[in-house]
Scaffold this motif. Structure first.
Motif, PDB file in Angstrom:
ATOM      1  N   ARG A 166       0.832  -1.206   0.000  1.00  0.00           N
ATOM      2  CA  ARG A 166       0.000   0.000   0.000  1.00  0.00           C
ATOM      3  C   ARG A 166       0.868   1.258   0.000  1.00  0.00           C
ATOM      4  O   ARG A 166       0.546   2.241  -0.697  1.00  0.00           O
ATOM      5  CB  ARG A 166      -0.924   0.010   1.218  1.00  0.00           C
ATOM      6  N   ALA A 167       1.971   1.251   0.728  1.00  0.00           N
ATOM      7  CA  ALA A 167       2.846   2.418   0.782  1.00  0.00           C
ATOM      8  C   ALA A 167       3.398   2.752  -0.599  1.00  0.00           C
ATOM      9  O   ALA A 167       3.430   3.926  -1.005  1.00  0.00           O
ATOM     10  CB  ALA A 167       3.980   2.178   1.771  1.00  0.00           C
TER      11      ALA A 167
ATOM     12  N   SER B 199       0.842   6.725  -6.847  1.00  0.00           N
ATOM     13  CA  SER B 199      -0.377   7.479  -7.134  1.00  0.00           C
ATOM     14  C   SER B 199      -0.168   8.980  -6.941  1.00  0.00           C
ATOM     15  O   SER B 199      -0.617   9.797  -7.758  1.00  0.00           O
ATOM     16  CB  SER B 199      -1.510   6.987  -6.232  1.00  0.00           C
ATOM     17  N   LEU B 200       0.537   9.342  -5.878  1.00  0.00           N
ATOM     18  CA  LEU B 200       0.823  10.762  -5.650  1.00  0.00           C
ATOM     19  C   LEU B 200       1.695  11.335  -6.766  1.00  0.00           C
ATOM     20  O   LEU B 200       1.480  12.456  -7.234  1.00  0.00           O
ATOM     21  CB  LEU B 200       1.526  10.944  -4.304  1.00  0.00           C
TER      22      LEU B 200
ATOM     23  N   GLU C 121       0.641   4.091  -2.921  1.00  0.00           N
ATOM     24  CA  GLU C 121       0.290   5.479  -2.594  1.00  0.00           C
ATOM     25  C   GLU C 121       1.346   6.447  -3.107  1.00  0.00           C
ATOM     26  O   GLU C 121       1.022   7.540  -3.599  1.00  0.00           O
ATOM     27  CB  GLU C 121       0.104   5.621  -1.085  1.00  0.00           C
ATOM     28  N   ARG C 122       2.619   6.080  -3.018  1.00  0.00           N
ATOM     29  CA  ARG C 122       3.692   6.933  -3.544  1.00  0.00           C
ATOM     30  C   ARG C 122       3.573   7.107  -5.050  1.00  0.00           C
ATOM     31  O   ARG C 122       3.711   8.217  -5.583  1.00  0.00           O
ATOM     32  CB  ARG C 122       5.054   6.344  -3.198  1.00  0.00           C
TER      33      ARG C 122
ATOM     34  N   TYR D 293      -7.930  -4.172  -4.134  1.00  0.00           N
ATOM     35  CA  TYR D 293      -6.794  -4.196  -5.064  1.00  0.00           C
ATOM     36  C   TYR D 293      -6.766  -5.417  -5.992  1.00  0.00           C
ATOM     37  O   TYR D 293      -5.949  -5.467  -6.905  1.00  0.00           O
ATOM     38  CB  TYR D 293      -5.480  -4.145  -4.286  1.00  0.00           C
TER      39      TYR D 293
ATOM     40  N   GLY E 142      -2.707  10.583  -9.245  1.00  0.00           N
ATOM     41  CA  GLY E 142      -3.865   9.717  -9.060  1.00  0.00           C
ATOM     42  C   GLY E 142      -4.177   8.821 -10.234  1.00  0.00           C
ATOM     43  O   GLY E 142      -5.240   8.198 -10.271  1.00  0.00           O
TER      44      GLY E 142
END
Length: 237
Positions: free
Chosen positions: A98-99, A105-106, A102-103, A138, A110
């Motif tokens: 997940r980490a 996606s940022l 998220e990186r 996911y 997105g």
């Protein structure tokens, strides 16, 4: 039977994977295009195969040399949501997966909805990651990793925790021109029930594609045979 192109990332390049001997990997020399740039190679492989799925192994992350966050973000943007990117980045548990997602996606604003996590037993330490990723939406894939006929990492014998899609990854057949490991694939097939099975490693030509298809593979991860133009167009039709 789907042929799924493979992209192996190391030090910012697409590299030629051979037998899982990662210290020996060098930038790819492909007949598809005169570059090892990940975006160019991805476009070329997808165009050559007509595939809408791309398997990406982030070897930087797997080898603890740093994930290719910028490259992964650029791939998400360049390929769009119509191409699913199956990503193996050496996840040990759900939190690490997940980490990284998220990186990415940022970094791409997105646009990472196309990313699908692949949990390889070579690095997975917490089998609960599969259920946790599934609950979070996911749709995870499990890669059962083998080398020299030996299962790597988490237990392969109990299939109760396996998700709907499972990869049978025979690392020592990758890029080796030795043909697919049908014994290992067959043993997993017997335990998999109705799960969707994808093989990896060893496919050399159209006859191998037909062989694994008849053995019950939904798809097969292929790299070298695509770069070397050893698969006829009929394989992708």
């Amino acid at each position: 039977m789907q042929v799924i192109p493979v992209l192996d990332l190391l030090d910012g390049h697409v590299v030629h994977a051979v037998r899982g001997e990662r210290s020996r990997y060098r930038p790819i020399r492909s007949s598809l295009c005169a570059t090892s740039d990940p975006i160019d190679i991805a476009h070329a492989m997808l165009h050559a195969t007509g595939a809408r799925t791309l398997y990406v192994a982030d070897l930087g992350a797997i080898l603890d040399r740093g994930a290719h966050v910028d490259v992964l973000a650029a791939l998400c943007v360049a390929l769009g949501e119509d191409v699913a990117i199956w990503l193996d980045a050496g996840f040990s548990d759900f939190a690490s997966m997940r980490a990284l997602f998220e990186r990415v996606s940022l970094r791409c604003g997105g646009a990472a909805a196309s990313l699908v996590p692949v949990f390889g037993t070579e690095t997975l330490t917490d089998a609960r990651a599969i259920a946790e990723a599934d609950a979070a939406g996911y749709e995870p894939i499990l890669s059962l990793d083998y080398r020299g006929g030996r299962a790597l990492g988490a237990s392969h014998g109990d299939s109760a925790w396996w998700p709907a899609r499972v990869i049978v990854m025979t690392l020592d057949r990758v890029g080796a021109h030795d043909g697919p490991d049908m014994d290992t694939f067959g043993s997993v097939r017997a335990a998999a029930g109705e799960r969707c099975l994808i093989g990896a490693g060893g496919v050399r030509h159209g006859d191998d594609v037909a062989l694994v298809g008849h053995a019950g593979a939904w798809g097969w991860l292929v790299g070298s045979a695509i770069h070397e133009l050893r698969l006829g167009r009929s394989v992708f039709e």
